[in-house]
Design a protein around this motif. Structure first.
Motif, PDB file in Angstrom:
ATOM      1  N   ASN A  72       0.824  -1.164   0.064  1.00 48.04           N
ATOM      2  CA  ASN A  72      -0.140   0.010   0.102  1.00 48.04           C
ATOM      3  C   ASN A  72       0.808   1.046  -0.036  1.00 48.04           C
ATOM      4  OD1 ASN A  72      -2.264  -1.651   0.114  1.00 48.04           O
ATOM      5  ND2 ASN A  72      -2.448  -1.395   2.167  1.00 48.04           N
ATOM      6  N   LEU A  73       2.245   1.215   0.119  1.00 41.82           N
ATOM      7  CA  LEU A  73       2.850   2.305   0.105  1.00 41.82           C
ATOM      8  C   LEU A  73       3.418   2.786  -1.225  1.00 41.82           C
ATOM      9  CD1 LEU A  73       4.508   4.208   2.399  1.00 41.82           C
ATOM     10  CD2 LEU A  73       6.418   2.752   1.961  1.00 41.82           C
ATOM     11  N   PRO A  74       2.981   4.087  -1.659  1.00 44.20           N
ATOM     12  CA  PRO A  74       3.200   4.466  -3.065  1.00 44.20           C
ATOM     13  C   PRO A  74       4.852   4.431  -3.174  1.00 44.20           C
ATOM     14  CG  PRO A  74       2.014   6.039  -1.825  1.00 44.20           C
ATOM     15  CD  PRO A  74       2.508   5.010  -0.601  1.00 44.20           C
ATOM     16  N   ARG A  75       5.208   3.952  -4.252  1.00 41.53           N
ATOM     17  CA  ARG A  75       6.640   3.760  -4.966  1.00 41.53           C
ATOM     18  C   ARG A  75       7.026   5.207  -5.181  1.00 41.53           C
ATOM     19  NH1 ARG A  75       7.390  -0.979  -2.656  1.00 41.53           N
ATOM     20  NH2 ARG A  75       6.118  -2.619  -3.375  1.00 41.53           N
ATOM     21  N   THR A  76       7.565   5.904  -4.299  1.00 39.86           N
ATOM     22  CA  THR A  76       8.062   7.296  -4.746  1.00 39.86           C
ATOM     23  C   THR A  76       9.448   7.234  -4.166  1.00 39.86           C
ATOM     24  OG1 THR A  76       7.230   8.186  -2.816  1.00 39.86           O
ATOM     25  CG2 THR A  76       5.816   8.424  -4.626  1.00 39.86           C
ATOM     26  N   ALA A  77      10.384   8.316  -4.631  1.00 33.22           N
ATOM     27  CA  ALA A  77      11.667   8.491  -3.906  1.00 33.22           C
ATOM     28  C   ALA A  77      11.723   8.731  -2.698  1.00 33.22           C
ATOM     29  CB  ALA A  77      12.313   9.556  -4.678  1.00 33.22           C
ATOM     30  N   GLU A  78      10.803   9.454  -1.944  1.00 38.57           N
ATOM     31  CA  GLU A  78      10.625   9.848  -0.428  1.00 38.57           C
ATOM     32  C   GLU A  78      10.399   8.646   0.411  1.00 38.57           C
ATOM     33  OE1 GLU A  78       6.801  11.493  -2.423  1.00 38.57           O
ATOM     34  OE2 GLU A  78       9.097  11.769  -2.489  1.00 38.57           O
ATOM     35  N   ASN A  79       9.635   7.762  -0.119  1.00 38.17           N
ATOM     36  CA  ASN A  79       9.317   6.607   0.687  1.00 38.17           C
ATOM     37  C   ASN A  79      10.407   5.458   0.364  1.00 38.17           C
ATOM     38  OD1 ASN A  79       6.838   7.303   1.359  1.00 38.17           O
ATOM     39  ND2 ASN A  79       5.855   6.704  -0.289  1.00 38.17           N
ATOM     40  N   GLU A  80      11.374   5.520  -0.283  1.00 39.27           N
ATOM     41  CA  GLU A  80      12.313   4.383  -0.633  1.00 39.27           C
ATOM     42  C   GLU A  80      13.235   3.845   1.051  1.00 39.27           C
ATOM     43  OE1 GLU A  80      14.138   1.509  -2.425  1.00 39.27           O
ATOM     44  OE2 GLU A  80      12.636   2.970  -3.328  1.00 39.27           O
ATOM     45  N   PRO A  81      13.563   5.032   1.614  1.00 43.83           N
ATOM     46  CA  PRO A  81      14.024   4.513   2.872  1.00 43.83           C
ATOM     47  C   PRO A  81      13.285   3.719   3.758  1.00 43.83           C
ATOM     48  CG  PRO A  81      14.554   6.879   2.274  1.00 43.83           C
ATOM     49  CD  PRO A  81      13.756   6.613   1.475  1.00 43.83           C
ATOM     50  N   LEU A  82      11.809   4.174   3.824  1.00 50.19           N
ATOM     51  CA  LEU A  82      11.205   3.579   4.486  1.00 50.19           C
ATOM     52  C   LEU A  82      10.977   1.983   3.998  1.00 50.19           C
ATOM     53  CD1 LEU A  82       8.898   3.354   6.788  1.00 50.19           C
ATOM     54  CD2 LEU A  82       7.235   4.243   5.552  1.00 50.19           C
ATOM     55  N   ARG A 142      13.147   0.325   2.422  1.00 50.28           N
ATOM     56  CA  ARG A 142      14.180  -0.487   3.005  1.00 50.28           C
ATOM     57  C   ARG A 142      14.114  -0.802   4.409  1.00 50.28           C
ATOM     58  NH1 ARG A 142      17.043   3.502  -0.301  1.00 50.28           N
ATOM     59  NH2 ARG A 142      17.679   4.563   1.590  1.00 50.28           N
ATOM     60  N   ARG A 143      13.844   0.239   5.122  1.00 47.23           N
ATOM     61  CA  ARG A 143      13.715  -0.245   6.603  1.00 47.23           C
ATOM     62  C   ARG A 143      12.668  -1.401   7.029  1.00 47.23           C
ATOM     63  NH1 ARG A 143      13.091   5.354   7.957  1.00 47.23           N
ATOM     64  NH2 ARG A 143      11.044   4.802   8.850  1.00 47.23           N
ATOM     65  N   MET A 144      11.178  -1.301   5.957  1.00 48.38           N
ATOM     66  CA  MET A 144      10.550  -2.395   6.156  1.00 48.38           C
ATOM     67  C   MET A 144      10.975  -3.559   5.713  1.00 48.38           C
ATOM     68  SD  MET A 144       7.221  -0.073   5.198  1.00 48.38           S
ATOM     69  CE  MET A 144       6.114  -1.455   4.529  1.00 48.38           C
ATOM     70  N   LYS A 145      11.802  -3.598   4.520  1.00 47.88           N
ATOM     71  CA  LYS A 145      12.311  -4.819   4.049  1.00 47.88           C
ATOM     72  C   LYS A 145      13.102  -5.522   5.137  1.00 47.88           C
ATOM     73  CE  LYS A 145      15.098  -7.027   0.262  1.00 47.88           C
ATOM     74  NZ  LYS A 145      15.102  -8.174   1.113  1.00 47.88           N
ATOM     75  N   SER A 146      14.174  -4.906   5.786  1.00 39.92           N
ATOM     76  CA  SER A 146      15.025  -5.314   6.563  1.00 39.92           C
ATOM     77  C   SER A 146      14.030  -5.756   7.916  1.00 39.92           C
ATOM     78  CB  SER A 146      15.651  -4.082   7.104  1.00 39.92           C
ATOM     79  OG  SER A 146      16.843  -4.486   8.282  1.00 39.92           O
ATOM     80  N   ALA A 147      13.092  -5.155   8.360  1.00 35.24           N
ATOM     81  CA  ALA A 147      12.311  -5.658   9.348  1.00 35.24           C
ATOM     82  C   ALA A 147      11.686  -6.945   9.060  1.00 35.24           C
ATOM     83  CB  ALA A 147      11.355  -4.739   9.844  1.00 35.24           C
ATOM     84  N   TYR A 148      11.070  -7.015   7.721  1.00 40.47           N
ATOM     85  CA  TYR A 148      10.760  -8.150   7.414  1.00 40.47           C
ATOM     86  C   TYR A 148      11.387  -9.443   7.287  1.00 40.47           C
ATOM     87  CZ  TYR A 148       7.644 -11.483   4.714  1.00 40.47           C
ATOM     88  OH  TYR A 148       6.873 -12.528   4.181  1.00 40.47           O
TER      89      TYR A 148
END
Length: 143
Positions: free
Chosen positions: A89-99, A101-107
């Motif tokens: 559900n998180l839009p694929r934009t440049a400002e959401n890219e760090p989030l 990456r953090r979500m992928k690491s947490a997953y």
């Protein structure tokens, strides 16, 4: 007379390797700690864990989710499903890219934690130790 002495000599080396910390670690519940901010935006996470608040620490465990406890507790399987939903559900934009990456690491951390428990659970025969419990469902290995 020699048998008890021989038995004591054989057991002594194995007992010396068992420290207090190793016994505690072997029998304590395994938990994982993640940050509230690693699970997605507050709007996405608050339906499950409530508002962010001052303590961003979330304890991931096999038990039930409890947003009122201190620190807040999150079920591992529910956390994996929430991270997958939030990532989609998180839009694929440049400002959401760090989030992202953090979500992928947490997953990845949650997946490893959940899969260790699942493998241990499935290693026990169904007719023995599991009783009437249902099988722990599998989850995809990545977002």
């Amino acid at each position: 007379m020699k048998t008890p002495f021989l038995l004591a000599c054989l057991l002594l080396p194995s007992l010396s390797g068992c420290t207090h910390d190793s016994w505690r670690q072997a029998f304590s519940a395994r938990v994982l700690t993640v940050s509230y901010d690693d699970l997605g935006t507050e709007a996405m996470v608050s339906p499950v864990l409530g508002p962010r608040g001052t303590d961003p620490q979330i304890v991931v465990r096999q038990g039930a989710t409890n947003p009122q406890s201190t620190p807040r507790c999150l079920n591992a399987h529910e956390g994996l499903l929430m991270l997958r939903r939030n990532s989609r559900n998180l839009p694929r934009t440049a400002e959401n890219e760090p989030l992202q990456r953090r979500m992928k690491s947490a997953y990845d951390r949650l997946y490893h934690y959940y899969n260790q428990r699942r493998d241990a659970f499935l290693a026990v025969p169904a007719f023995g130790g599991r009783g009437s419990m249902t099988m722990m469902p599998p989850v995809p290995p990545s977002l």
